[in-house]
Design a protein around this motif. Structure first.
Motif, PDB file in Angstrom:
ATOM      1  N   ASP A  89      21.543  10.360 -10.183  1.00  0.00           N
ATOM      2  CA  ASP A  89      20.225   9.961 -10.688  1.00  0.00           C
ATOM      3  C   ASP A  89      19.361   9.333  -9.591  1.00  0.00           C
ATOM      4  O   ASP A  89      18.180   9.048  -9.815  1.00  0.00           O
ATOM      5  N   THR A  90      19.947   9.123  -8.434  1.00  0.00           N
ATOM      6  CA  THR A  90      19.204   8.532  -7.318  1.00  0.00           C
ATOM      7  C   THR A  90      18.043   9.427  -6.919  1.00  0.00           C
ATOM      8  O   THR A  90      18.216  10.617  -6.647  1.00  0.00           O
ATOM      9  N   ALA A  91      16.850   8.848  -6.917  1.00  0.00           N
ATOM     10  CA  ALA A  91      15.635   9.611  -6.618  1.00  0.00           C
ATOM     11  C   ALA A  91      14.447   8.670  -6.653  1.00  0.00           C
ATOM     12  O   ALA A  91      14.563   7.517  -7.091  1.00  0.00           O
ATOM     13  N   VAL A  92      13.312   9.186  -6.228  1.00  0.00           N
ATOM     14  CA  VAL A  92      12.045   8.514  -6.496  1.00  0.00           C
ATOM     15  C   VAL A  92      11.544   9.032  -7.837  1.00  0.00           C
ATOM     16  O   VAL A  92      11.458  10.243  -8.049  1.00  0.00           O
ATOM     17  N   TYR A  93      11.235   8.109  -8.720  1.00  0.00           N
ATOM     18  CA  TYR A  93      10.784   8.459 -10.064  1.00  0.00           C
ATOM     19  C   TYR A  93       9.273   8.309 -10.151  1.00  0.00           C
ATOM     20  O   TYR A  93       8.716   7.275  -9.745  1.00  0.00           O
ATOM     21  N   TYR A  94       8.639   9.343 -10.700  1.00  0.00           N
ATOM     22  CA  TYR A  94       7.192   9.373 -10.829  1.00  0.00           C
ATOM     23  C   TYR A  94       6.807   9.471 -12.300  1.00  0.00           C
ATOM     24  O   TYR A  94       7.393  10.258 -13.054  1.00  0.00           O
ATOM     25  N   CYS A  95       5.795   8.720 -12.693  1.00  0.00           N
ATOM     26  CA  CYS A  95       5.216   8.916 -14.019  1.00  0.00           C
ATOM     27  C   CYS A  95       3.991   9.820 -13.880  1.00  0.00           C
ATOM     28  O   CYS A  95       3.356   9.878 -12.828  1.00  0.00           O
ATOM     29  N   ALA A  96       3.699  10.523 -14.950  1.00  0.00           N
ATOM     30  CA  ALA A  96       2.591  11.472 -14.937  1.00  0.00           C
ATOM     31  C   ALA A  96       1.942  11.526 -16.302  1.00  0.00           C
ATOM     32  O   ALA A  96       2.565  11.175 -17.313  1.00  0.00           O
ATOM     33  N   SER A  97       0.717  11.996 -16.309  1.00  0.00           N
ATOM     34  CA  SER A  97      -0.063  12.033 -17.541  1.00  0.00           C
ATOM     35  C   SER A  97      -0.885  13.319 -17.567  1.00  0.00           C
ATOM     36  O   SER A  97      -1.358  13.772 -16.516  1.00  0.00           O
ATOM     37  N   SER A  98      -1.044  13.892 -18.743  1.00  0.00           N
ATOM     38  CA  SER A  98      -1.792  15.140 -18.828  1.00  0.00           C
ATOM     39  C   SER A  98      -2.448  15.293 -20.182  1.00  0.00           C
ATOM     40  O   SER A  98      -1.836  15.011 -21.215  1.00  0.00           O
ATOM     41  N   SER A  99      -3.693  15.782 -20.154  1.00  0.00           N
ATOM     42  CA  SER A  99      -4.387  16.119 -21.394  1.00  0.00           C
ATOM     43  C   SER A  99      -4.058  17.544 -21.823  1.00  0.00           C
ATOM     44  O   SER A  99      -4.379  17.934 -22.951  1.00  0.00           O
ATOM     45  N   ARG A 100      -3.418  18.316 -20.938  1.00  0.00           N
ATOM     46  CA  ARG A 100      -3.140  19.727 -21.224  1.00  0.00           C
ATOM     47  C   ARG A 100      -1.712  19.959 -21.685  1.00  0.00           C
ATOM     48  O   ARG A 100      -1.416  20.937 -22.366  1.00  0.00           O
ATOM     49  N   ALA A 101      -0.813  19.075 -21.268  1.00  0.00           N
ATOM     50  CA  ALA A 101       0.606  19.307 -21.514  1.00  0.00           C
ATOM     51  C   ALA A 101       1.008  18.865 -22.913  1.00  0.00           C
ATOM     52  O   ALA A 101       0.434  17.924 -23.468  1.00  0.00           O
ATOM     53  N   GLY A 102       2.015  19.539 -23.440  1.00  0.00           N
ATOM     54  CA  GLY A 102       2.660  19.088 -24.653  1.00  0.00           C
ATOM     55  C   GLY A 102       3.918  18.341 -24.288  1.00  0.00           C
ATOM     56  O   GLY A 102       4.283  18.238 -23.119  1.00  0.00           O
ATOM     57  N   ALA A 103       4.604  17.846 -25.285  1.00  0.00           N
ATOM     58  CA  ALA A 103       5.785  17.023 -25.029  1.00  0.00           C
ATOM     59  C   ALA A 103       6.916  17.823 -24.394  1.00  0.00           C
ATOM     60  O   ALA A 103       7.840  17.235 -23.848  1.00  0.00           O
ATOM     61  N   THR A 104       6.866  19.153 -24.466  1.00  0.00           N
ATOM     62  CA  THR A 104       7.925  19.976 -23.880  1.00  0.00           C
ATOM     63  C   THR A 104       7.495  20.619 -22.562  1.00  0.00           C
ATOM     64  O   THR A 104       8.182  21.492 -22.054  1.00  0.00           O
ATOM     65  N   THR A 105       6.397  20.165 -22.017  1.00  0.00           N
ATOM     66  CA  THR A 105       5.917  20.722 -20.751  1.00  0.00           C
ATOM     67  C   THR A 105       6.686  20.118 -19.599  1.00  0.00           C
ATOM     68  O   THR A 105       6.599  18.920 -19.351  1.00  0.00           O
ATOM     69  N   THR A 106       7.435  20.960 -18.891  1.00  0.00           N
ATOM     70  CA  THR A 106       8.280  20.489 -17.806  1.00  0.00           C
ATOM     71  C   THR A 106       7.740  20.853 -16.433  1.00  0.00           C
ATOM     72  O   THR A 106       8.329  20.475 -15.422  1.00  0.00           O
ATOM     73  N   ILE A 107       6.645  21.605 -16.386  1.00  0.00           N
ATOM     74  CA  ILE A 107       6.087  22.058 -15.120  1.00  0.00           C
ATOM     75  C   ILE A 107       5.177  20.982 -14.554  1.00  0.00           C
ATOM     76  O   ILE A 107       4.152  20.644 -15.144  1.00  0.00           O
ATOM     77  N   TRP A 108       5.511  20.466 -13.375  1.00  0.00           N
ATOM     78  CA  TRP A 108       4.803  19.294 -12.871  1.00  0.00           C
ATOM     79  C   TRP A 108       3.352  19.607 -12.516  1.00  0.00           C
ATOM     80  O   TRP A 108       2.500  18.714 -12.558  1.00  0.00           O
ATOM     81  N   THR A 109       3.053  20.846 -12.212  1.00  0.00           N
ATOM     82  CA  THR A 109       1.682  21.190 -11.833  1.00  0.00           C
ATOM     83  C   THR A 109       0.706  21.102 -13.010  1.00  0.00           C
ATOM     84  O   THR A 109      -0.513  21.134 -12.810  1.00  0.00           O
ATOM     85  N   LEU A 110       1.223  20.997 -14.224  1.00  0.00           N
ATOM     86  CA  LEU A 110       0.356  20.877 -15.389  1.00  0.00           C
ATOM     87  C   LEU A 110       0.005  19.431 -15.712  1.00  0.00           C
ATOM     88  O   LEU A 110      -0.704  19.162 -16.672  1.00  0.00           O
ATOM     89  N   TYR A 111       0.527  18.509 -14.916  1.00  0.00           N
ATOM     90  CA  TYR A 111       0.199  17.095 -15.094  1.00  0.00           C
ATOM     91  C   TYR A 111      -0.878  16.699 -14.100  1.00  0.00           C
ATOM     92  O   TYR A 111      -0.807  17.027 -12.916  1.00  0.00           O
ATOM     93  N   ASP A 112      -1.886  16.009 -14.616  1.00  0.00           N
ATOM     94  CA  ASP A 112      -3.096  15.751 -13.832  1.00  0.00           C
ATOM     95  C   ASP A 112      -3.061  14.439 -13.054  1.00  0.00           C
ATOM     96  O   ASP A 112      -3.657  14.335 -11.987  1.00  0.00           O
TER      97      ASP A 112
END
Length: 124
Positions: A89-112
């Motif tokens: 689990d070691t990693a840098v963790y990022y939070c993201a937010s999107s008006s386009r994504a749904g709760a099952t959106t796993t593609i990071w490019t869809l987060y704004d």
């Protein structure tokens, strides 16, 4: 929207951490929010996401049953409770937010909008 992640640190395997991500600026309380992570030499990967009401959450198989994502729209904050942590689990963790994504959106490019990342290190 500006996102500020916090709560990372060094923990032994089997331990727990709680990450927080506070939003400021324009409100994103109606946006899907997610957590991603990136380990050295690896691509960014989806961890968990939650819809704007907080009623629906989705997890990567690697964290299912150990991590819990939640949000407090009154505080403009999303959380990631991480239990039974493993060295992988070691990693840098990022939070993201999107008006386009749904709760099952796993593609990071869809987060704004993205936070700056917080380091999580799990020792064996």
């Amino acid at each position: 929207v500006q996102l500020q992640a916090s709560g990372g640190g060094l923990v032994q395997a089997g331990g727990s951490l709680r990450l927080s991500c506070a939003a400021s600026g324009r409100s994103d309380s109606t946006y899907t929010k997610a957590w991603f992570r990136q380990a050295p030499g690896k691509e960014r990967e989806f961890v968990a996401a939650i819809n704007w009401r907080g009623h629906s959450a989705y997890y990567a198989d690697s964290v299912k049953g150990r991590f819990t994502v939640s949000r407090d729209n009154a505080e403009n904050t999303v959380y990631l409770q991480m239990n039974s942590l493993k060295p992988e689990d070691t990693a840098v963790y990022y939070c993201a937010s999107s008006s386009r994504a749904g709760a099952t959106t796993t593609i990071w490019t869809l987060y704004d909008y993205w936070g700056q990342g917080t380091q999580v290190t799990v020792s064996s």
